[in-house]
Design an enzyme around this catalytic site. Structure first.
Site, mmCIF file in Angstrom:
data_model
loop_
_atom_site.group_PDB
_atom_site.id
_atom_site.type_symbol
_atom_site.label_atom_id
_atom_site.label_comp_id
_atom_site.label_asym_id
_atom_site.label_seq_id
_atom_site.Cartn_x
_atom_site.Cartn_y
_atom_site.Cartn_z
ATOM 1 N N SER A 1 0.817 -1.212 0.000
ATOM 2 C CA SER A 1 0.000 0.000 0.000
ATOM 3 C C SER A 1 0.849 1.260 0.000
ATOM 4 C CB SER A 1 -0.962 -0.038 1.193
ATOM 5 O OG SER A 1 -1.925 0.966 1.113
ATOM 6 N N ASP B 1 -2.546 6.273 -3.567
ATOM 7 C CA ASP B 1 -1.400 5.657 -2.901
ATOM 8 C C ASP B 1 -0.869 4.526 -3.774
ATOM 9 O OD1 ASP B 1 -3.404 3.795 -2.506
ATOM 10 O OD2 ASP B 1 -2.780 3.268 -0.476
ATOM 11 N N ASP C 1 -1.160 1.343 -4.060
ATOM 12 C CA ASP C 1 -2.038 0.343 -4.680
ATOM 13 C C ASP C 1 -3.388 0.927 -5.058
ATOM 14 O OD1 ASP C 1 -2.942 0.567 -2.033
ATOM 15 O OD2 ASP C 1 -3.611 -1.520 -1.966
ATOM 16 N N ASP D 1 -5.966 2.167 -3.547
ATOM 17 C CA ASP D 1 -7.238 1.942 -2.863
ATOM 18 C C ASP D 1 -7.596 3.107 -1.945
ATOM 19 O OD1 ASP D 1 -5.410 1.529 -0.813
ATOM 20 O OD2 ASP D 1 -6.318 -0.343 -0.103
#
EC number: 5.4.2.10
Length: 449
Positions: free
Chosen positions: A101, A242, A244, A246
């Site tokens: 992340s 960010d 990833d 999400d």
């Protein structure tokens, strides 16, 4: 009982130290065995972000799945929400996102999704942990039944089309100058393409991943680069994802940052007006600002709070019938469309409101004045200071001092060895004093352990 591997968002740690090829292979084997239901050919969808170690983990998981007779469908770099969506869309048995992340490149992680596209429950993750300790010698497939690996074609286009379809077909972003910061991460191709296809003038930063620069000085946890670029280009809006993708943060045309609380307020008000809320309220965590709660009350909506972690927000949404929720950090869950947080889709919902109201983002997004909030972290090398009697007494006294004018949240992080202390209230000086005192007491207890 504390879990050995899984935290609040899958498994995460330093690559090749905590997240090793051996662990990744075993996780794939355990997950593959657990989700082998029915007589069909079993498949796992695997996506990843752009950090160097994602290659190593990807190949290890391919080997693990193949060894228990599960085919691996490889997406390459793709956002976490895209992996969730494609797992369900492609009728796969399980989905995997390889990412840490917002962390730096040294870390990596493994997020798992069921065939419905939702993250696994605590109970299922605990089953996987049990299987990791039990071994799989008797579960390995015969040579003729081993799994295959194959690259998926057209996955990027499928996700872009999915994201676009969350808006009405008549809506165009023409006339908007948008700076999008992809954090040198998983959305570095799909986010700019989706915005361009919707008609926006797109200026991209954080779109040159090299395996090491994910989240480095860019993205939703480092929005300064986006603020600078928005001002420099005189853009209408900045969108920061960010690693990833999400989560999302917004920068308005003046260069001010709009967090997840303000974004949820905008979407909640818009959906209430359109009759799209499934319940008269939304779900957020204990970390969301008191100002959000007061704003929602002013427009006839409630705020249900959960533990920190988008998975807990989603679990409450599903069990209680909400269709909007999220976190201050920018995880926004729109369950009419998505099974997890989706930074791009959340940004598109905001852009739809901006186009409809024909107002600057700064006016659209300033729905409430945030209550003064102070957040500190105390690194804990050993011990459990929150179980210390002196710490418990100090926390109880602090809550009494804040009384009805504020809130206090003290929790252990699910992803790092730290205790987070958050206080908020109408009196900033009082809040700062209380938070600093508690941090000192927690640190002292940790040192004495």
């Amino acid at each position: 009982m504390p879990r050995k591997h899984f935290g609040t968002d899958g498994i995460r740690g330093q690559a090749n130290s905590v997240i090793t090829p051996e662990l990744a292979m075993k996780v794939a084997q355990a997950t593959g065995v657990l989700f082998q239901r029915g007589e069909h050919r079993h498949r796992a969808v695997i996506g990843k972000d752009t950090r160097l170690s994602s290659y190593m983990i990807e190949y290890a998981m391919v080997a693990g799945f193949a060894s228990v007779g599960v085919d691996a469908l490889l997406l390459g770099p793709m956002p976490t929400p895209a992996v969730a969506m494609l797992t369900h869309s492609m009728r796969a048995d399980v989905g995997v996102m390889i990412s840490a992340s917002h962390n730096s490149y040294e870390d990596n992680g493994i997020k798992l999704f069921g065939p419905d596209g939702f993250k696994l429950s605590d109970e299922v993750e605990t089953k996987i942990e049990t299987m990791l300790d039990a071994g799989f010698a008797l579960k390995l497939s015969k040579p003729a039944d081993l799994g295959r690996a194959m690259r998926v074609e057209g996955d990027r286009a499928r996700y872009i089309e999915f994201a676009k379809r969350t808006l009405t077909r008549s809506l165009s972003l023409e006339g908007l100058r948008i700076v999008v910061d992809c954090a040198n991460g998983a959305a570095y191709k799909v986010a700019p393409e989706a915005l361009w296809e919707l008609g926006a003038e797109v200026i991209s930063i954080g779109v040159e991943p090299d395996g090491f620069n994910i989240n480095r000085g860019v993205g939703s946890t480092s929005p300064q680069a986006l603020v600078k670029k928005v001002r420099e280009m005189r853009a209408d809006i900045g969108i920061a994802l960010d690693g990833d993708a999400d989560r999302v943060l917004i920068v308005d045309e003046t260069g001010k940052i709009v967090d997840g609380d303000q974004l949820m307020a905008v979407i909640a008000a818009s959906w209430k007006e359109d009759g799209r809320l499934s319940r008269p309220g939304i779900v957020a965590t204990v970390m969301s600002n008191l100002g959000l709660e007061r704003y929602l009350e002013s427009i006839g909506l409630t705020l249900a709070r959960t533990a920190v972690g988008d998975r807990y927000v989603l679990e409450h949404m599903r069990s209680e019938g909400y269709n909007l929720g999220g976190e201050q950090s920018g995880h926004i869950i729109l369950s009419d469309f998505c099974t997890t947080g989706d930074g791009l889709v959340a940004a598109l919902q905001l852009l739809a409101v901006v186009k409809r109201l024909e107002k600057p983002v700064s006016q659209v997004c300033r729905r409430f004045e945030p209550s003064p909030q102070v957040l500190r972290s105390v690194r804990v090398a050993a011990g459990k200071p929150l179980e210390d009697a002196s710490v418990a007494r100090a926390i109880d006294l602090a809550r009494k001092r804040l009384a009805a004018s504020g809130r206090l949240v003290i929790r252990a992080s699910g992803t790092e060895p730290v205790i987070r202390v958050m206080g908020e209230g109408d009196d900033l000086d009082l809040v700062e004093s209380i938070v600093n005192e508690l941090c000192d007491i927690v640190a002292s207890s940790a040192r004495a352990a």
